[in-house]
Scaffold this motif. Structure first.
Motif, PDB file in Angstrom:
ATOM      1  N   GLU A  43       0.696  -1.314   0.069  1.00 47.17           N
ATOM      2  CA  GLU A  43      -0.012  -0.006   0.080  1.00 47.17           C
ATOM      3  C   GLU A  43       0.752   1.102   0.131  1.00 47.17           C
ATOM      4  O   GLU A  43       1.875   1.284   0.904  1.00 47.17           O
ATOM      5  CB  GLU A  43      -1.034   0.039   1.275  1.00 47.17           C
ATOM      6  CG  GLU A  43      -1.866  -1.264   1.320  1.00 47.17           C
ATOM      7  CD  GLU A  43      -2.732  -1.290   2.642  1.00 47.17           C
ATOM      8  OE1 GLU A  43      -2.570  -0.125   3.250  1.00 47.17           O
ATOM      9  OE2 GLU A  43      -3.319  -2.183   2.756  1.00 47.17           O
ATOM     10  N   ILE A  44       0.514   2.300  -0.771  1.00 47.71           N
ATOM     11  CA  ILE A  44       1.404   3.407  -0.882  1.00 47.71           C
ATOM     12  C   ILE A  44       0.489   4.744  -0.507  1.00 47.71           C
ATOM     13  O   ILE A  44      -0.256   5.055  -1.447  1.00 47.71           O
ATOM     14  CB  ILE A  44       1.931   3.939  -2.159  1.00 47.71           C
ATOM     15  CG1 ILE A  44       2.653   2.481  -2.620  1.00 47.71           C
ATOM     16  CG2 ILE A  44       2.953   4.905  -1.941  1.00 47.71           C
ATOM     17  CD1 ILE A  44       4.178   2.209  -2.644  1.00 47.71           C
ATOM     18  N   PRO A  45       0.175   4.948   0.858  1.00 52.19           N
ATOM     19  CA  PRO A  45      -0.851   5.997   1.049  1.00 52.19           C
ATOM     20  C   PRO A  45      -0.363   7.372   0.450  1.00 52.19           C
ATOM     21  O   PRO A  45       0.769   7.648   0.362  1.00 52.19           O
ATOM     22  CB  PRO A  45      -0.655   6.102   2.566  1.00 52.19           C
ATOM     23  CG  PRO A  45       0.102   4.851   3.215  1.00 52.19           C
ATOM     24  CD  PRO A  45       0.954   4.418   1.937  1.00 52.19           C
ATOM     25  N   GLY A  46      -1.402   8.073  -0.073  1.00 55.05           N
ATOM     26  CA  GLY A  46      -1.175   9.365  -0.564  1.00 55.05           C
ATOM     27  C   GLY A  46      -1.019   9.345  -1.832  1.00 55.05           C
ATOM     28  O   GLY A  46      -0.524  10.528  -2.453  1.00 55.05           O
ATOM     29  N   VAL A  47      -0.699   8.267  -2.442  1.00 57.80           N
ATOM     30  CA  VAL A  47      -0.383   8.286  -4.297  1.00 57.80           C
ATOM     31  C   VAL A  47      -1.295   7.635  -4.720  1.00 57.80           C
ATOM     32  O   VAL A  47      -1.735   6.508  -4.665  1.00 57.80           O
ATOM     33  CB  VAL A  47       0.885   7.337  -4.058  1.00 57.80           C
ATOM     34  CG1 VAL A  47       1.362   7.277  -5.836  1.00 57.80           C
ATOM     35  CG2 VAL A  47       2.188   8.033  -3.433  1.00 57.80           C
ATOM     36  N   PHE A  96       0.571   6.770  -9.917  1.00 59.86           N
ATOM     37  CA  PHE A  96       1.655   5.781  -9.794  1.00 59.86           C
ATOM     38  C   PHE A  96       1.759   4.858 -11.039  1.00 59.86           C
ATOM     39  O   PHE A  96       3.128   4.821 -11.607  1.00 59.86           O
ATOM     40  CB  PHE A  96       1.353   4.755  -8.646  1.00 59.86           C
ATOM     41  CG  PHE A  96       2.428   3.594  -8.305  1.00 59.86           C
ATOM     42  CD1 PHE A  96       3.281   3.878  -7.568  1.00 59.86           C
ATOM     43  CD2 PHE A  96       2.162   2.459  -8.937  1.00 59.86           C
ATOM     44  CE1 PHE A  96       4.199   3.047  -7.508  1.00 59.86           C
ATOM     45  CE2 PHE A  96       3.009   1.453  -8.745  1.00 59.86           C
ATOM     46  CZ  PHE A  96       4.198   1.660  -7.892  1.00 59.86           C
ATOM     47  N   ASP A 125      -5.990   5.907  -3.317  1.00 57.54           N
ATOM     48  CA  ASP A 125      -4.359   5.637  -3.111  1.00 57.54           C
ATOM     49  C   ASP A 125      -4.223   4.245  -3.550  1.00 57.54           C
ATOM     50  O   ASP A 125      -5.078   3.428  -3.157  1.00 57.54           O
ATOM     51  CB  ASP A 125      -4.205   5.960  -1.708  1.00 57.54           C
ATOM     52  CG  ASP A 125      -4.268   7.493  -1.280  1.00 57.54           C
ATOM     53  OD1 ASP A 125      -4.642   8.291  -2.387  1.00 57.54           O
ATOM     54  OD2 ASP A 125      -4.085   7.711  -0.120  1.00 57.54           O
ATOM     55  N   LEU A 126      -2.976   3.998  -3.846  1.00 57.14           N
ATOM     56  CA  LEU A 126      -2.448   2.807  -4.372  1.00 57.14           C
ATOM     57  C   LEU A 126      -2.797   1.576  -3.178  1.00 57.14           C
ATOM     58  O   LEU A 126      -2.097   1.685  -2.232  1.00 57.14           O
ATOM     59  CB  LEU A 126      -1.229   2.802  -4.974  1.00 57.14           C
ATOM     60  CG  LEU A 126      -0.610   1.495  -5.472  1.00 57.14           C
ATOM     61  CD1 LEU A 126      -1.288   1.089  -6.754  1.00 57.14           C
ATOM     62  CD2 LEU A 126       0.951   1.736  -5.676  1.00 57.14           C
ATOM     63  N   ASN A 127      -3.721   0.703  -3.510  1.00 52.75           N
ATOM     64  CA  ASN A 127      -3.921  -0.373  -2.765  1.00 52.75           C
ATOM     65  C   ASN A 127      -4.218  -0.289  -1.376  1.00 52.75           C
ATOM     66  O   ASN A 127      -4.505  -1.127  -0.580  1.00 52.75           O
ATOM     67  CB  ASN A 127      -2.601  -1.173  -2.700  1.00 52.75           C
ATOM     68  CG  ASN A 127      -2.127  -1.993  -4.029  1.00 52.75           C
ATOM     69  OD1 ASN A 127      -2.823  -2.326  -4.735  1.00 52.75           O
ATOM     70  ND2 ASN A 127      -0.912  -2.021  -4.191  1.00 52.75           N
TER      71      ASN A 127
END
Ligand SMILES: Nc1ncnc2c1ncn2[C@@H]1O[C@H](COP(=O)(O)OP(=O)(O)O)[C@@H](O)[C@H]1O
Ligand SMILES: [Mg+2]
Lengths: 485, 248
Positions: B89-93, B98, B141-143
């Motif tokens: 998980e990449i929070p905020g992206v 991405f 946000d990604l994942n």
């Protein structure tokens, strides 16, 4: 945007120690001798053709400065400042006979702004940003003036306002940050050179982002910016301040005072993107940024919102604050502070709740890399009359590497049992698995760090005006270059 | 395409891969099956260049290059893709941001200009539709707060956008319901060509009903103990790992 792309390219080709904005313009300057004394203050006042009341105000502030103790630095390691070894005034000579239009401005200065990527020329102004540019000590050109003045908005340099709107200046200057507040506030009041003045009349919503670009150019010149923004009843203004300074070995001092006043139902949004020269990897050179920023929510339902992205300076010391006097008034503070290499930052906010139902929100994101130190220091003070006051504070720190530090120092004082204060804080290291994931998708390690850190800061960056959010994201990435091996 | 010879890998002094040989040619789909803890994910990480893994012995050649000498992002940009067993998980992206960043990183590496916004929008729209991914999801946000199945679909979306030469799918089927499994498999099959190769890591023969492999390998305790064609997967389904490994 072109400027940032250029920045990235340049940084990529030259390595991480090269600071893009580190060029300096060759200009003939008018400069009185070094040192701090009454004569210098009189000289500044005379150069600016100030009325006598202004000079008296300055001289009084100088007396106060001499009596005040120096501020105490908690987490900062600050070398003694020799006030006598600084120049307090410098203006490029060609500006002495004030330019009437952009054509009359020294092409060298225009070139400097072009290198900075500032849209100074009128034809570039279509982007919707009105710029008041400060080149060292004098406001060079104020664009958009006509459109704004049709709405009754005053947007000019403070020196000009002293002459054209003396009543407003007299009424509000020093009303939020008293001269005697602390020694830098007094020093600034004595020797301030220029800055912005904004007055938004009752019921007016300022249609464009107002912006000032500060630039410290001359060697050994302390820059003492003074900004005053007044939003009258039912008005709105969004203001953006951006800064760069050339790269030099010696340290330069920037001690600004910024005062905001919001009357009934007024809203002021103040955004800062600060990327002053941070010094080199060993900590040589760089700007000392000691800034006092304070907003007074004087009217009921008024709102002041500070958003800051601090990536530069060798030492940053600033606590944009809100005094919530009016009932139902709101204060907000959104901050990203990035320190890399040897940088030190001690920043945060103060929310003083005085009126009923006042609320404040603090979101702070601190990122530390290299051997840098980053401290969040915040005060939430709820006075006894502030019934139903609310505060929410969230401080997140992100560490990149093992040699940096992050500290969170919240002070909470509440004299009111109805009030509610919430504080959340986290500290984490940059997640190796996230980095690996990004790199597996083709991002190099620096881009991966930039992406993850930008995600970490999103809550704050999204409060920036659109045009600058993208710029700020790139800046975040650039300022962390070289932080992962 | 990929040639692994006598690979020995350890992590924190613990030997995990113990003399593994595997050769994958252009256009081939290989399935790697084995019990939990046999070293499947470790192999996928070693191939993609994750650090902390010690290569004690052996060589890996990828497209005539020494794979072990390339950085993680170089391998990726040379066309090696790993669909993670546990996507990060990449929070905020934002997911779409991405993807765009990933695509442009590759283009930059290959000396190409950035993909223009319109072309990107078209690409992501058509690939998302193929995988039955709601484009609203790409704004998230990604994942972050994706379900297990959504994360796996996201991996396959990234794969189809980046169109890798060599894709490793690490248990992409686990956590997928039967519909999602079919959709994901179709996504993979679309990408199959004479040029592209796959290493499909799975526990279950089920996935291989949809993605028909050219070869099946069984890994146990860090070594490939048996190789064969699709029928080996069926045999495995019948007899179980224990018996097959012992009979090998
Ligand atoms: N970071 C690690 N540290 C120590 N042991 C590990 C680490 N990662 C994996 N292992 C061990 O390596 C073995 C193989 O793991 P893995 O490759 O994940 O297996 P699989 O994917 O086949 O289930 C397991 O015994 C696991 O516990
Ligand atoms: Mg696994």
């Amino acid at each position: 945007m072109a400027a940032t792309e250029q920045t990235i390219k340049q940084v990529n080709t030259l390595g991480d120690t090269d600071y893009k904005y580190g060029f300096s313009t060759e200009l003939d300057e008018i400069r009185p001798p070094k040192g701090l004394n009454e004569d210098i203050i009189k000289f500044i006042s005379t150069q600016k053709e100030e009325p006598e009341w202004m000079l008296d105000w300055r001289l009084n502030a100088f007396k106060v400065f001499n009596k005040l103790p120096k501020p105490e630095w908690a987490k900062l390691n600050i070398p003694e400042i020799d006030y006598q070894d600084c120049y307090y005034y410098s203006i490029p000579k060609s500006l002495k006979d004030k330019p009437k239009s952009l054509d009359e401005i020294d092409p060298e200065i225009i070139k400097t702004y072009e290198k900075l990527g500032i849209p100074l020329k009128e034809q570039k102004m279509l982007s919707g940003i009105a710029v008041d540019a400060v080149f060292d000590s004098v406001s060079v050109a104020t664009t958009y003036k006509k459109q704004l003045s049709d709405l009754g908005i005053v947007f000019c340099s403070i020196s000009e306002a002293v002459k054209t709107h003396p009543d407003l200046v007299k009424k509000y200057l020093g009303s939020v940050i008293p001269v005697s507040d602390h020694s830098f506030a007094a020093l600034n009041s004595a020797v301030f050179t220029d800055g912005s003045f904004i007055y938004i009349p009752e019921g007016v919503r300022c249609p464009v982002e107002l912006s000032t670009y500060f630039r410290i150019n001359a060697m050994n010149t302390g820059q003492f910016e003074r900004t005053l923004i007044i939003a009258d009843k039912d008005s709105y203004v969004s203001y953006l301040e951006g800064c760069t300074a050339p790269m030099r070995d010696e340290n330069q001092l920037h001690a600004a005072n910024v005062e905001l006043v919001a009357l009934d139902n007024a809203e002021i949004k103040y955004s800062t993107v600060q990327n002053w020269y941070p010094g080199d990897k060993e900590g040589k050179g760089g700007i000392y940024n000691f800034v006092t920023k304070r907003g007074a929510c004087r009217g009921k339902n008024s709102k002041i919102s500070w958003t800051q992205v601090e990536t530069g300076s060798a030492i940053t010391w600033k606590y944009p604050s809100c005094i919530l006097q009016g009932d139902n008034s709101k204060g907000e503070f959104y901050s990203v502070a990035i320190t890399n290499n040897m940088q030190q930052a001690d920043t945060g906010t103060k929310m003083i709740h005085i009126g009923k139902n006042t609320s404040s929100k603090i979101i702070s994101k601190g990122i530390s890399a290299g051997k840098a130190n980053n401290t969040y220091r915040g005060l939430v003070n709820i006075l006894s009359k502030a019934k139903n006051a609310r505060n929410f504070t969230q401080c997140d720190s992100l560490l990149i590497g093992n040699k940096c530090g992050a500290h969170t120092v919240p002070y909470i004082e509440s004299s009111n049992s109805d009030s509610m204060v919430e504080h959340e804080a986290t500290t984490s290291k940059i997640n190796e698995d996230q980095l690996f994931y990004c790199q597996q998708r083709g991002l190099n390690s620096e881009d991966a760090v930039g992406l993850i850190v930008n995600g970490f800061c999103k809550e704050v960056l999204q409060h920036l005006p659109m045009e600058f959010a993208v710029e700020a994201q790139k800046l975040v990435a650039i300022s962390l270059e070289g932080s992962v091996g | 395409m990929l040639e692994i010879k006598n690979l020995h890998v350890s992590i924190e002094e613990k030997k995990i891969i113990k003399g593994l040989n595997l050769s994958i040619n252009k256009g081939e789909v290989h399935a790697l099956m084995g019990p939990n803890g046999s070293g499947k994910s470790t192999l996928s990480y070693v191939l993609s260049g994750k650090d902390k893994y010690e290569i004690d012995d052996g060589t890996i050649e990828y497209n005539e290059k020494n794979l072990l000498e390339l950085d993680v992002d170089e391998r990726a940009n040379e066309g090696l893709f790993l669909a993670f067993q546990y996507p990060m998980e990449i929070p905020g992206v934002q997911t779409s941001f991405f993807l765009k960043t990933a695509i442009n990183s590759k283009r930059k590496y290959l000396g190409q200009s950035e993909m223009d916004a319109l072309e990107f929008a078209k690409l992501i729209k058509s690939k998302s539709e193929d995988l039955n991914i709601n484009t609203e999801m790409l704004k998230r946000d990604l994942n972050v707060n994706y379900s297990g199945g959504e994360k796996k679909k996201q991996e396959i979306l990234q794969m189809s956008m980046l169109s890798p030469k060599m894709a490793i799918l690490d248990e992409t089927d686990s956590g997928l319901d039967i519909d999602a499994l079919r959709i994901v498999s179709e996504g993979v099959n679309k990408l199959r060509s004479k040029e592209n190769s796959f290493l499909v890591i799975t526990h279950y023969q089920r996935l291989l009903n949809y993605i028909k492999p050219d070869f099946v390998h069984i890994i146990a305790d860090g070594r490939i103990v048996k190789s064969g064609d699709y029928s080996l997967a069926l045999e495995l389904e019948e007899k179980g790992y224990e018996e097959i490994s012992n009979s090998a």
